[in-house]
Design an enzyme around this catalytic site. Structure first.
Site, short mmCIF file in Angstrom:
data_model
loop_
_atom_site.label_atom_id
_atom_site.label_comp_id
_atom_site.label_asym_id
_atom_site.label_seq_id
_atom_site.Cartn_x
_atom_site.Cartn_y
_atom_site.Cartn_z
N SER A 41 77.29 2.50 -18.89
CA SER A 41 78.36 2.89 -19.76
C SER A 41 78.21 2.42 -21.20
CB SER A 41 79.68 2.35 -19.21
OG SER A 41 79.68 0.95 -19.17
N SER A 55 75.36 -1.25 -16.54
CA SER A 55 75.74 -0.64 -17.82
C SER A 55 75.10 -1.21 -19.07
CB SER A 55 77.25 -0.69 -17.99
OG SER A 55 77.82 0.38 -17.30
N LYS A 85 80.44 -3.32 -28.07
CA LYS A 85 80.96 -2.27 -27.18
C LYS A 85 82.49 -2.26 -27.23
CE LYS A 85 80.64 -0.75 -22.33
NZ LYS A 85 80.15 -1.10 -20.97
#
Ligand code: GLN
Length: 483
Positions: free
Chosen positions: A154, A178, A79
């Site tokens: 997210s 997330s 990420k």
């Protein structure tokens, strides 16, 4: 001919160890696939072609040294809120659009030591604020199950990249859901570990008392393997735990395991289809011998307000550093340094600005006790309630997300509606406890996730139980992916 969508981590390692394929070949295969699929779903911000090939060649030419590494040659996406030395790390924001970290996050060093190949940096909501990946400066990522829908957020790019086999595993961050919510919406496995079990050093901070890095994979076994590869003490993170994590033996049934259905979050706002798939997984647990009951956790319903005071308050402090002076994007049109700061910070996206305003307000001297202070008191009560609940039950379950993947654009202009997506996942961040999401069925042909929460440092039990449920449900879930 290797078919990336059919490959597991264990099979990948076996092929490499048996010299059926080289690490460089596997890396090239997944790089090509990443480039191709990224054009359709925008799951990646950077494809790390040169560095990945370099890392792969290094392993191939020193093979014996790496042969027994736990993630030998396994392609992973990271990420883009996790720092990678000499590789752009943007946090999905214009503010860090050209930022190249001078160091690796602790977990990135761990991954490299474990033999994993970092092939991409995945798309995410700006500074990890969002539940749909739509607040990213780099545009929304689409869900590989249905390109009209979001992958969740997210860490949407991480989940989408694994579901579409652009990588076999990924790491993301979870402040309020997330990792688990996008795992649920993309039909894969994702875990938020116990706070402190995985170092946050090198993670771009959002809400530091809630943030936790964790693994994504296509199945529980691979997720477990990745978790143990990144966990462990790190002196650079003062909240990092020294506790030795033990990987216990697998269970053969759920006999004697007490599982509590958390009514407070398993009832409200959950769609009929999600409820049905969830209840189906409860039947599976029962048939495996689990002792199932219902539990109400006091104050858990206050998790959403507690979260939306705590996370923005901490974010408003953490994001102070992006002032256009120290590093990152800078708007040089100001006549004074204050003007530079103002102009630079006006480049944050809407959601980030909303959080900074909310947090600054909640921390201001006249309101601190009333808002941030009160939220912390209720946080304490929620932690106590979980401790009480875990005296009665070994594990607590709920759906992961109240709904399946929703249409792109359908919630982005309604922040309060968007915030409801994490109603089932936030309590674990507030209490610091570990929680996993595993696929448990479908609703309208889109995947549904089951969340399993446990007391601090109960990861090994969670993994064992999750593996049994996964095996027994035998969903072969990723066959439905469209790209
Ligand atoms: N969706 C939640 C938020 O927007 C959680 C985000 C996260 O876990 N990073 O704050």
């Amino acid at each position: 001919m290797i078919e990336p969508s059919k490959l597991t981590v264990t099979e990948c390692i076996n092929l490499i160890q048996d010299k059926e394929v080289s690490v460089t070949e596997i890396t090239e295969l997944f790089l090509e696939r990443s480039k191709e699929i990224n054009l359709k779903i925008n799951s990646l911000i950077t494809v790390c072609e040169d560095s990945a090939i370099k890392q792969a060649k290094e392993i191939d030419s020193n093979f014996e040294e790496y042969r027994n590494k736990p993630l030998l040659g396994v392609p992973i996406s990271v990420k883009d809120v996790i720092s990678t030395k000499n590789i752009k790390t943007t946090a999905g924001s214009k503010i860090l659009n050209n930022y190249i970290p001078p160091y690796n996050a602790f977990v990135v060093d761990k991954l490299k030591d474990a033999g994993a190949i970092i092939i991409s940096k995945s798309n995410c909501d700006e500074f990890a604020m969002g539940s749909s990946n739509e607040t990213s400066f780099f545009g929304p990522c689409l869900n590989p199950w249905d390109l009209n829908t979001v992958p969740g957020g997210s860490s949407g790019g991480s989940a989408a990249s694994v579901a579409s086999s652009q990588s076999l595993i990924s790491i993301g961050s979870d402040t309020g859901g997330s990792i688990r919510q996008p795992a649920s919406l993309c039909g894969i496995v994702g875990m938020k570990p116990t706070y402190g079990s995985v170092s946050r050093a090198g993670l771009i901070a959002f809400g530091s008392s809630l943030d936790q890095i964790g693994p994504f994979a296509k199945n529980v076994h691979d997720c477990e393997k990745l978790f143990y590869s990144i966990a462990g003490h790190d002196p650079k993170d003062l909240t990092s735990s020294k506790k030795e994590l033990k990987n216990h033996n697998d269970l053969s049934s759920l006999k004697g395991i007490r599982i509590g259905i958390c009514n407070d979050i398993s009832d409200q706002g959950i769609s009929e289809g999600v409820k049905k798939a969830f209840n189906n997984s409860v039947d599976t647990m029962r048939s495996l011998g689990a002792d199932i009951g219902e539990i109400s956790i006091d104050y858990i319903k206050e998790s959403l307000p507690v979260y939306y005071l705590t996370a923005p308050s901490e974010a408003s402090s953490n994001l102070n550093r992006y002032d256009g002076i120290k590093y990152g994007f800078s708007d040089q049109n100001g006549k004074t340094s204050w003007e530079t700061i103002g102009l630079t910070r006006s480049n944050f996206g809407e959601e980030v600005k909303r959080r900074i305003l909310l947090g600054t307000f909640a921390l201001s001297s006249g309101y601190y006790d009333e808002y941030y202070g009160k939220a912390q008191k209720i946080r304490g009560l929620i932690i106590n309630s979980f401790n009480e609940a875990f005296k009665k039950f070994d594990l607590i379950i709920s759906p992961t997300s109240p709904i399946t993947a929703f249409e792109v654009g359908s919630q982005i202009n309604d922040p309060l509606l968007m915030y409801q997506n994490d109603i089932c996942t936030m309590p674990a961040n507030i209490a610091g406890i570990p929680a996993i999401s595993i696929p448990c069925g479908f609703s309208n042909e889109l995947p549904v996730g089951l969340q399993i929460m446990g007391p601090n440092f109960s990861e090994s039990k969670i993994f064992s139980v999750a593996k049994l449920i996964e095996n027994s449900m035998n969903l072969n879930i990723l066959e439905g992916v469209k790209v």
